[in-house]
Design a protein around this motif. Structure first.
Motif, mmCIF file in Angstrom:
data_model
loop_
_atom_site.group_PDB
_atom_site.id
_atom_site.type_symbol
_atom_site.label_atom_id
_atom_site.label_comp_id
_atom_site.label_asym_id
_atom_site.label_seq_id
_atom_site.Cartn_x
_atom_site.Cartn_y
_atom_site.Cartn_z
ATOM 1 N N ALA A 90 0.816 -1.136 0.040
ATOM 2 C CA ALA A 90 -0.124 0.046 -0.161
ATOM 3 C C ALA A 90 1.066 1.166 -0.011
ATOM 4 O O ALA A 90 0.677 2.313 -0.639
ATOM 5 C CB ALA A 90 -0.991 -0.103 1.253
ATOM 6 N N SER A 91 1.976 1.057 0.604
ATOM 7 C CA SER A 91 2.804 2.529 0.896
ATOM 8 C C SER A 91 3.488 2.567 -0.364
ATOM 9 O O SER A 91 3.493 3.892 -1.000
ATOM 10 C CB SER A 91 3.911 2.280 2.002
ATOM 11 O OG SER A 91 3.438 2.006 3.101
ATOM 12 N N ARG A 92 3.818 1.500 -1.278
ATOM 13 C CA ARG A 92 4.513 1.655 -2.648
ATOM 14 C C ARG A 92 3.492 2.316 -3.543
ATOM 15 O O ARG A 92 3.700 3.138 -4.468
ATOM 16 C CB ARG A 92 5.114 0.232 -3.101
ATOM 17 C CG ARG A 92 6.322 -0.083 -2.378
ATOM 18 C CD ARG A 92 6.895 -1.219 -2.975
ATOM 19 N NE ARG A 92 6.281 -2.466 -2.774
ATOM 20 C CZ ARG A 92 6.705 -3.242 -1.950
ATOM 21 N NH1 ARG A 92 7.443 -3.041 -0.873
ATOM 22 N NH2 ARG A 92 5.816 -4.419 -1.691
ATOM 23 N N ALA A 98 1.232 9.170 -6.036
ATOM 24 C CA ALA A 98 1.348 10.578 -5.645
ATOM 25 C C ALA A 98 2.406 11.060 -6.679
ATOM 26 O O ALA A 98 2.280 12.180 -7.053
ATOM 27 C CB ALA A 98 2.228 10.652 -4.238
ATOM 28 N N LYS A 99 3.441 10.211 -7.162
ATOM 29 C CA LYS A 99 4.290 10.611 -8.403
ATOM 30 C C LYS A 99 3.638 10.918 -9.484
ATOM 31 O O LYS A 99 3.898 11.909 -10.394
ATOM 32 C CB LYS A 99 5.525 9.428 -8.420
ATOM 33 C CG LYS A 99 6.522 9.888 -9.265
ATOM 34 C CD LYS A 99 7.475 8.837 -9.625
ATOM 35 C CE LYS A 99 8.720 9.111 -10.528
ATOM 36 N NZ LYS A 99 9.683 7.993 -10.488
ATOM 37 N N ARG A 100 2.458 10.042 -9.976
ATOM 38 C CA ARG A 100 1.939 10.397 -11.214
ATOM 39 C C ARG A 100 1.071 11.408 -10.932
ATOM 40 O O ARG A 100 0.839 12.352 -11.938
ATOM 41 C CB ARG A 100 0.888 9.113 -11.477
ATOM 42 C CG ARG A 100 1.559 8.082 -11.571
ATOM 43 C CD ARG A 100 0.848 6.765 -12.217
ATOM 44 N NE ARG A 100 -0.392 6.483 -11.610
ATOM 45 C CZ ARG A 100 -0.336 5.671 -10.448
ATOM 46 N NH1 ARG A 100 0.737 4.662 -10.356
ATOM 47 N NH2 ARG A 100 -1.641 5.344 -9.777
ATOM 48 N N MET A 101 0.388 11.938 -9.918
ATOM 49 C CA MET A 101 -0.390 12.955 -9.776
ATOM 50 C C MET A 101 0.537 14.256 -9.811
ATOM 51 O O MET A 101 0.167 15.301 -10.241
ATOM 52 C CB MET A 101 -1.114 12.968 -8.354
ATOM 53 C CG MET A 101 -2.073 14.135 -8.044
ATOM 54 S SD MET A 101 -3.075 14.593 -9.403
ATOM 55 C CE MET A 101 -4.210 12.936 -9.024
ATOM 56 N N GLY A 160 3.380 20.424 3.070
ATOM 57 C CA GLY A 160 2.206 19.221 3.061
ATOM 58 C C GLY A 160 1.060 19.947 3.090
ATOM 59 O O GLY A 160 0.055 19.470 3.076
ATOM 60 N N THR A 161 0.984 21.439 3.028
ATOM 61 C CA THR A 161 -0.333 22.094 2.992
ATOM 62 C C THR A 161 -0.653 22.301 1.676
ATOM 63 O O THR A 161 -1.834 23.022 1.449
ATOM 64 C CB THR A 161 -0.193 23.404 3.768
ATOM 65 O OG1 THR A 161 0.740 24.145 3.054
ATOM 66 C CG2 THR A 161 0.092 23.194 5.454
ATOM 67 N N GLY A 162 -0.033 21.987 0.700
ATOM 68 C CA GLY A 162 -0.062 22.290 -0.641
ATOM 69 C C GLY A 162 -1.283 21.504 -1.234
ATOM 70 O O GLY A 162 -1.957 20.659 -0.747
ATOM 71 N N TYR A 163 -1.564 21.572 -2.678
ATOM 72 C CA TYR A 163 -2.442 20.746 -3.315
ATOM 73 C C TYR A 163 -2.236 19.274 -3.001
ATOM 74 O O TYR A 163 -1.111 19.070 -3.584
ATOM 75 C CB TYR A 163 -2.810 21.331 -4.807
ATOM 76 C CG TYR A 163 -3.337 22.881 -4.789
ATOM 77 C CD1 TYR A 163 -4.794 22.968 -4.405
ATOM 78 C CD2 TYR A 163 -2.606 23.637 -5.263
ATOM 79 C CE1 TYR A 163 -5.082 24.367 -4.715
ATOM 80 C CE2 TYR A 163 -3.042 25.030 -5.297
ATOM 81 C CZ TYR A 163 -4.084 25.241 -5.042
ATOM 82 O OH TYR A 163 -4.799 26.551 -5.111
ATOM 83 N N LYS A 164 -2.961 18.473 -2.985
ATOM 84 C CA LYS A 164 -2.862 16.944 -3.320
ATOM 85 C C LYS A 164 -3.485 16.638 -4.592
ATOM 86 O O LYS A 164 -3.063 15.348 -5.059
ATOM 87 C CB LYS A 164 -3.643 16.176 -2.146
ATOM 88 C CG LYS A 164 -3.188 16.746 -0.899
ATOM 89 C CD LYS A 164 -1.622 16.424 -0.500
ATOM 90 C CE LYS A 164 -1.402 16.835 0.806
ATOM 91 N NZ LYS A 164 -1.596 18.267 1.403
ATOM 92 N N ASN A 165 -4.430 17.280 -5.204
ATOM 93 C CA ASN A 165 -4.923 16.693 -6.492
ATOM 94 C C ASN A 165 -5.049 17.896 -7.704
ATOM 95 O O ASN A 165 -5.285 18.893 -7.059
ATOM 96 C CB ASN A 165 -6.322 16.076 -6.318
ATOM 97 C CG ASN A 165 -6.977 15.453 -7.412
ATOM 98 O OD1 ASN A 165 -7.288 16.183 -8.134
ATOM 99 N ND2 ASN A 165 -7.159 14.041 -7.223
ATOM 100 N N VAL A 166 -4.832 17.614 -8.987
ATOM 101 C CA VAL A 166 -5.100 18.550 -9.802
ATOM 102 C C VAL A 166 -6.209 19.288 -9.829
ATOM 103 O O VAL A 166 -6.362 20.381 -10.236
ATOM 104 C CB VAL A 166 -4.609 17.900 -11.219
ATOM 105 C CG1 VAL A 166 -5.801 17.015 -11.813
ATOM 106 C CG2 VAL A 166 -4.347 19.032 -12.211
#
Length: 378
Positions: A90-92, A98-101, A160-166
């Motif tokens: 799951a971590s991987r 996250a890298k693809r996003m 860590g407060t930035g955008y997580k999703n496009v």
């Protein structure tokens, strides 16, 4: 009814009934009991964990046929990765997703630069100067102010407060233009500029949207697969825990039986009076407890027919071990019987009559050490 209150020991020591006259310290028995209690406490915690898991899970258990063997279940569990392995996977997956996003967000950044470099983008680059422009009703009209400098800062945030999703960035870009269109009259320059740039942005966003949708679908499928895999891993782990728990409980039962045998063997011989009281106590047992008492006798006396329609129980013919085991059992059974009777309540006269009839029967049976016990019909 007379009680089974005769002491088993003389205080500190329990006199052995065997030939060598060994004296067994009570502390030794206490130590064994303490060990068993500690083991039972740990088993109880495991049992609660298993019970909570199966009661809280919402996933329906797969129906298996009654003929399925435990070995087949074990073979299935061998093919199920452990919970730790599932967590590592799951971590991987999270890192890869996250890298693809991040890559999609970089592609979105290209769109954002194209929009912000437009000649009409300047009114939207910084937060609205509400006080300087005298826009006293601005915060009454606009719930959430937004501008491109705020978006840029949040895209570059490292805490860590930035955008997580496009899609989050897309929503804020739209908010910039919609705020301007909402506050300014549709015939004003700012309103027209915002409406034009929003249309250009939507055209460019449509080119990136298929990639975003594909990534979201992939992420959803991976999460669903991961959830099922984790559920299977947890079920396999708790199935193994259940089997281990059963085996450990069997070991505790064996330890308790061994301890009971040790205590019984170390007890002194019963007196005639104690045997008489034991006979009275046995006569006062309920049907189910009488059956259990006969089973105790049969355990140490293979020739004893406990399953016969009617049996003769010769108290004097029983071994010391059997007598003391019967005493321990009868004492506990009568205490439980009294508690149950008290909790049920009922007519006091009726209870008194039952007690009198029981005492009459006990007195009659106590006249001889040879007790006839009728086996209850099945």
């Amino acid at each position: 009814m007379e009680t089974l209150g005769a002491p088993v020991s003389d205080g500190r020591n329990i006199k052995a009934g065997n030939d060598d006259g060994t004296v067994v310290e009570i502390e030794g028995f206490k130590h064994r009991v303490h060990e068993i209690n500690s083991k039972v406490d740990k088993l109880e915690q495991k049992a609660n964990e298993v019970e909570n898991f199966y009661s809280s899970t919402s996933k329906k258990q797969v129906n298996t046929s009654k003929g399925s063997s435990a070995s087949k279940d074990k073979d299935k569990e061998k093919h199920v990765p452990s919970i730790k392995k599932q967590q590592q996977d799951a971590s991987r997956r999270e890192a890869a997703a996250a890298k693809r996003m991040q890559d999609l967000m970089r592609q979105f950044g290209t769109i954002l630069r194209q929009i912000t470099q437009h000649k009409w983008a300047w009114p939207f680059m910084q937060p609205v100067d509400v006080e300087g422009l005298g826009l006293h009703d601005y915060y009454e009209v606009i719930d959430k102010p937004m501008d491109f400098s705020t978006i840029k800062n949040q895209m570059e945030a490292k805490d860590g407060t930035g955008y997580k999703n496009v899609r989050e960035i897309c929503a804020d870009v739209r908010l910039v233009f919609k705020n301007a269109m909402k506050y300014n009259d549709e015939r004003s320059d700012v309103h027209v500029m915002a409406k034009t740039l929003l249309a250009k942005f939507e055209e460019k966003w449509l080119l990136l949207l298929p990639k975003v949708t594909e990534e979201e679908k992939r992420r959803e499928e991976e999460e669903a697969e991961a959830q099922v895999a984790m559920q299977l891993a947890q079920e396999a782990a708790h199935a193994k825990m259940t089997r281990d728990l059963i085996n450990e409980l069997d070991e505790v039962d064996m330890d308790l039986e061994e301890l009971r045998e040790m205590v019984a063997k170390q007890c002194r011989k019963m007196t005639t009076e104690e045997k008489r009281k034991l006979g009275v106590a046995l006569a006062g047992l309920c049907t189910e407890d009488i059956r259990k008492a006969l089973e105790i006798v049969a355990q140490n006396n293979p020739s004893f027919q406990a399953t016969a329609e009617e049996v003769d129980l010769d108290i004097d013919a029983q071994s010391d071990t059997t007598l003391w085991r019967l005493k321990f059992f009868a004492k506990e059974a009568l205490e439980n019987q009294g508690k149950n009777s008290g909790s049920m309540g009922g007519n006091e006269n009726h209870n008194n009559n039952n007690n009198k009839r029981r005492k009459d029967i006990c007195d009659a049976l106590a006249k001889t050490s040879k007790k006839k016990t009728k086996k209850p019909k099945e």
